[in-house]
Design a protein around this motif. Structure first.
Motif, PDB file in Angstrom:
ATOM      1  N   TYR A   1       0.478  -3.463  -9.261  1.00 27.32           N
ATOM      2  CA  TYR A   1       0.152  -2.041  -9.432  1.00 27.32           C
ATOM      3  C   TYR A   1       0.618  -1.231  -8.219  1.00 27.32           C
ATOM      4  CZ  TYR A   1      -2.869  -2.587 -13.556  1.00 27.32           C
ATOM      5  OH  TYR A   1      -3.356  -2.820 -14.816  1.00 27.32           O
ATOM      6  N   ASP A   2       0.451  -1.808  -7.037  1.00 29.18           N
ATOM      7  CA  ASP A   2       0.792  -1.093  -5.810  1.00 29.18           C
ATOM      8  C   ASP A   2       2.278  -0.729  -5.767  1.00 29.18           C
ATOM      9  OD1 ASP A   2       0.058   0.031  -3.362  1.00 29.18           O
ATOM     10  OD2 ASP A   2       0.647  -1.761  -2.245  1.00 29.18           O
ATOM     11  N   VAL A   3       3.111  -1.556  -6.380  1.00 31.39           N
ATOM     12  CA  VAL A   3       4.549  -1.283  -6.410  1.00 31.39           C
ATOM     13  C   VAL A   3       4.835   0.057  -7.079  1.00 31.39           C
ATOM     14  CG1 VAL A   3       6.770  -2.069  -7.336  1.00 31.39           C
ATOM     15  CG2 VAL A   3       5.180  -3.724  -6.340  1.00 31.39           C
ATOM     16  N   THR A   4       4.050   0.398  -8.080  1.00 29.89           N
ATOM     17  CA  THR A   4       4.297   1.622  -8.857  1.00 29.89           C
ATOM     18  C   THR A   4       3.503   2.821  -8.346  1.00 29.89           C
ATOM     19  OG1 THR A   4       2.534   1.096 -10.456  1.00 29.89           O
ATOM     20  CG2 THR A   4       4.730   0.210 -10.908  1.00 29.89           C
ATOM     21  N   ALA A   5       2.763   2.642  -7.260  1.00 31.69           N
ATOM     22  CA  ALA A   5       1.955   3.743  -6.730  1.00 31.69           C
ATOM     23  C   ALA A   5       2.852   4.811  -6.111  1.00 31.69           C
ATOM     24  CB  ALA A   5       0.979   3.212  -5.682  1.00 31.69           C
ATOM     25  N   PRO A   6       2.438   6.091  -6.162  1.00 34.70           N
ATOM     26  CA  PRO A   6       3.241   7.154  -5.554  1.00 34.70           C
ATOM     27  C   PRO A   6       3.303   7.003  -4.035  1.00 34.70           C
ATOM     28  CG  PRO A   6       1.110   7.999  -6.258  1.00 34.70           C
ATOM     29  CD  PRO A   6       1.219   6.608  -6.811  1.00 34.70           C
ATOM     30  N   ALA A   7       4.374   7.496  -3.433  1.00 37.34           N
ATOM     31  CA  ALA A   7       4.574   7.343  -1.991  1.00 37.34           C
ATOM     32  C   ALA A   7       3.486   8.039  -1.180  1.00 37.34           C
ATOM     33  CB  ALA A   7       5.947   7.888  -1.613  1.00 37.34           C
ATOM     34  N   ASP A   8       2.889   9.097  -1.738  1.00 39.08           N
ATOM     35  CA  ASP A   8       1.881   9.860  -0.999  1.00 39.08           C
ATOM     36  C   ASP A   8       0.458   9.476  -1.391  1.00 39.08           C
ATOM     37  OD1 ASP A   8       1.891  10.850  -3.549  1.00 39.08           O
ATOM     38  OD2 ASP A   8       1.926  12.972  -2.980  1.00 39.08           O
ATOM     39  N   ILE A   9       0.280   8.264  -1.854  1.00 41.40           N
ATOM     40  CA  ILE A   9      -1.034   7.853  -2.355  1.00 41.40           C
ATOM     41  C   ILE A   9      -2.118   7.951  -1.281  1.00 41.40           C
ATOM     42  CG2 ILE A   9      -0.614   5.399  -1.861  1.00 41.40           C
ATOM     43  CD1 ILE A   9      -2.236   4.755  -4.398  1.00 41.40           C
ATOM     44  N   PHE A  10      -1.757   7.781  -0.001  1.00 40.32           N
ATOM     45  CA  PHE A  10      -2.747   7.829   1.074  1.00 40.32           C
ATOM     46  C   PHE A  10      -2.735   9.148   1.856  1.00 40.32           C
ATOM     47  CE2 PHE A  10      -2.220   3.056   0.938  1.00 40.32           C
ATOM     48  CZ  PHE A  10      -3.449   2.826   0.345  1.00 40.32           C
TER      49      PHE A  10
ATOM     50  N   HIS B   1      -9.177   8.436  11.825  1.00 42.22           N
ATOM     51  CA  HIS B   1      -8.716   7.056  11.980  1.00 42.22           C
ATOM     52  C   HIS B   1      -7.802   6.651  10.817  1.00 42.22           C
ATOM     53  CE1 HIS B   1     -12.342   7.169  14.538  1.00 42.22           C
ATOM     54  NE2 HIS B   1     -11.661   6.318  15.297  1.00 42.22           N
ATOM     55  N   PHE B   2      -8.234   7.001   9.616  1.00 43.61           N
ATOM     56  CA  PHE B   2      -7.427   6.688   8.428  1.00 43.61           C
ATOM     57  C   PHE B   2      -6.102   7.447   8.467  1.00 43.61           C
ATOM     58  CE2 PHE B   2      -6.295   7.880   3.990  1.00 43.61           C
ATOM     59  CZ  PHE B   2      -5.968   6.619   3.524  1.00 43.61           C
ATOM     60  N   THR B   3      -6.145   8.732   8.753  1.00 47.15           N
ATOM     61  CA  THR B   3      -4.949   9.554   8.764  1.00 47.15           C
ATOM     62  C   THR B   3      -3.963   9.077   9.817  1.00 47.15           C
ATOM     63  OG1 THR B   3      -6.202  11.474   7.971  1.00 47.15           O
ATOM     64  CG2 THR B   3      -4.072  11.910   9.015  1.00 47.15           C
ATOM     65  N   SER B   4      -4.478   8.677  10.974  1.00 42.87           N
ATOM     66  CA  SER B   4      -3.613   8.171  12.045  1.00 42.87           C
ATOM     67  C   SER B   4      -2.957   6.856  11.644  1.00 42.87           C
ATOM     68  CB  SER B   4      -4.434   7.973  13.319  1.00 42.87           C
ATOM     69  OG  SER B   4      -3.639   7.393  14.342  1.00 42.87           O
ATOM     70  N   ALA B   5      -3.719   5.986  10.977  1.00 49.94           N
ATOM     71  CA  ALA B   5      -3.171   4.703  10.550  1.00 49.94           C
ATOM     72  C   ALA B   5      -2.080   4.898   9.499  1.00 49.94           C
ATOM     73  CB  ALA B   5      -4.286   3.820   9.995  1.00 49.94           C
ATOM     74  N   VAL B   6      -2.278   5.843   8.596  1.00 49.09           N
ATOM     75  CA  VAL B   6      -1.267   6.141   7.578  1.00 49.09           C
ATOM     76  C   VAL B   6      -0.008   6.674   8.234  1.00 49.09           C
ATOM     77  CG1 VAL B   6      -0.696   7.627   5.614  1.00 49.09           C
ATOM     78  CG2 VAL B   6      -2.944   6.529   5.726  1.00 49.09           C
TER      79      VAL B   6
ATOM     80  N   PHE C   1       9.386   1.533   6.976  1.00 48.87           N
ATOM     81  CA  PHE C   1       9.532   0.446   6.008  1.00 48.87           C
ATOM     82  C   PHE C   1      10.079   0.983   4.697  1.00 48.87           C
ATOM     83  CE2 PHE C   1       5.940  -1.334   8.601  1.00 48.87           C
ATOM     84  CZ  PHE C   1       6.680  -2.356   9.170  1.00 48.87           C
ATOM     85  N   GLU C   2      10.947   0.200   4.078  1.00 50.28           N
ATOM     86  CA  GLU C   2      11.535   0.623   2.813  1.00 50.28           C
ATOM     87  C   GLU C   2      10.479   0.667   1.718  1.00 50.28           C
ATOM     88  OE1 GLU C   2      15.124  -1.041   0.103  1.00 50.28           O
ATOM     89  OE2 GLU C   2      15.536  -0.836   2.234  1.00 50.28           O
ATOM     90  N   SER C   3       9.538  -0.265   1.763  1.00 52.55           N
ATOM     91  CA  SER C   3       8.495  -0.312   0.739  1.00 52.55           C
ATOM     92  C   SER C   3       7.173  -0.694   1.377  1.00 52.55           C
ATOM     93  CB  SER C   3       8.851  -1.325  -0.355  1.00 52.55           C
ATOM     94  OG  SER C   3       7.747  -1.553  -1.206  1.00 52.55           O
ATOM     95  N   GLN C   4       6.229   0.248   1.389  1.00 55.18           N
ATOM     96  CA  GLN C   4       4.907  -0.068   1.911  1.00 55.18           C
ATOM     97  C   GLN C   4       4.234  -1.147   1.066  1.00 55.18           C
ATOM     98  OE1 GLN C   4       2.509   3.426   2.509  1.00 55.18           O
ATOM     99  NE2 GLN C   4       4.116   4.526   3.602  1.00 55.18           N
TER     100      GLN C   4
END
Length: 229
Positions: A172-181, A192-197, A205-208
């Motif tokens: 499922y993660d493969v098909t997730a939108p690039a801006d999911i986070f 903390h979350f925003t900084s990690a993203v 990376f080519e593919s998260q």
């Protein structure tokens, strides 16, 4: 006076019957491969909710009664689909490679196959393998590889299911939108979350999804490998 000609004998009469057309028959010729391909096409187009036997018959351009001459139910079709997809998963490394390498190759292949068919995951993940020869062949190859690697018999199926749970989720993660986070307007309240993203995005990376899958797979192999004798 013109001569009267008699009608030609039957053997000399031109053939007035319509000739049989050469080429493909008007009616579709059904077989399991064709039914499987049509089912996959229908599910990709309409999702699992749009997959009915009547819709499948329309996709095949046949009457539902003709379809039921080959499969007795929707479940039968799903078993065909399950078997087809599972047959695409590469298990060859279990014959010759170390367990860690074999599991890694199998898991990547498994995820890549099902990432192209995510609407089927909720169905196939809980579909019994009864009467599914190709699916059973995959499980036999994987189980044999685990056994040769020293896994106790009572741990093999649980270990395989643990890998599958991770594999299906990653598909499922493969098909997730690039801006999911993307935290959007909530970035200031989730530092903390925003900084990690942001840090992940900086890595280029080519593919998260691939990065996450590789990380999780290494952890699973290391953790479950501890059960080997």
């Amino acid at each position: 006076m013109p001569a009267v000609t008699s009608a030609p004998a039957d053997s000399q009469r031109p053939d007035t019957k319509p000739r049989r057309r050469v080429g493909r028959p008007a009616a579709a010729v059904l077989d399991q491969d064709g039914i499987t391909a049509a089912a996959l096409q229908l599910i990709q187009k309409s999702g699992y909710d749009g997959f009915t036997m009547a819709a499948l018959a329309r996709t095949l351009n046949v009457a539902p009664s003709a379809l039921y001459n080959h499969v007795s139910s929707k479940r039968d079709v799903l078993v065909l689909v399950q078997d087809h997809l599972t047959s695409l998963v590469d298990v060859s490394a279990f014959e010759s490679e170390p367990w860690e390498r074999a599991v890694r190759d199998w898991a990547w292949s498994y995820r890549d196959v099902f990432s192209k068919h995510t609407p089927l995951i909720p169905v196939i993940a809980v579909l019994p393998v009864t009467d599914a020869p190709k699916t059973l062949a995959m499980y036999e190859a994987v189980s044999a590889g685990f056994s040769r690697a020293g896994f106790p018999q009572e741990r093999i199926i649980s270990a395989i299911v643990a890998f599958e749970s991770f594999i299906f989720g990653s598909a499922y993660d493969v098909t997730a939108p690039a801006d999911i986070f993307d935290s959007g307007s909530m970035a200031a309240t989730t530092p903390h979350f925003t900084s990690a993203v942001a840090r992940l995005a900086e890595q280029g990376f080519e593919s998260q999804a691939d990065v996450a899958f590789s990380l999780g797979l290494k952890a699973l192999i290391a953790g479950l490998g501890g059960f080997r004798a």
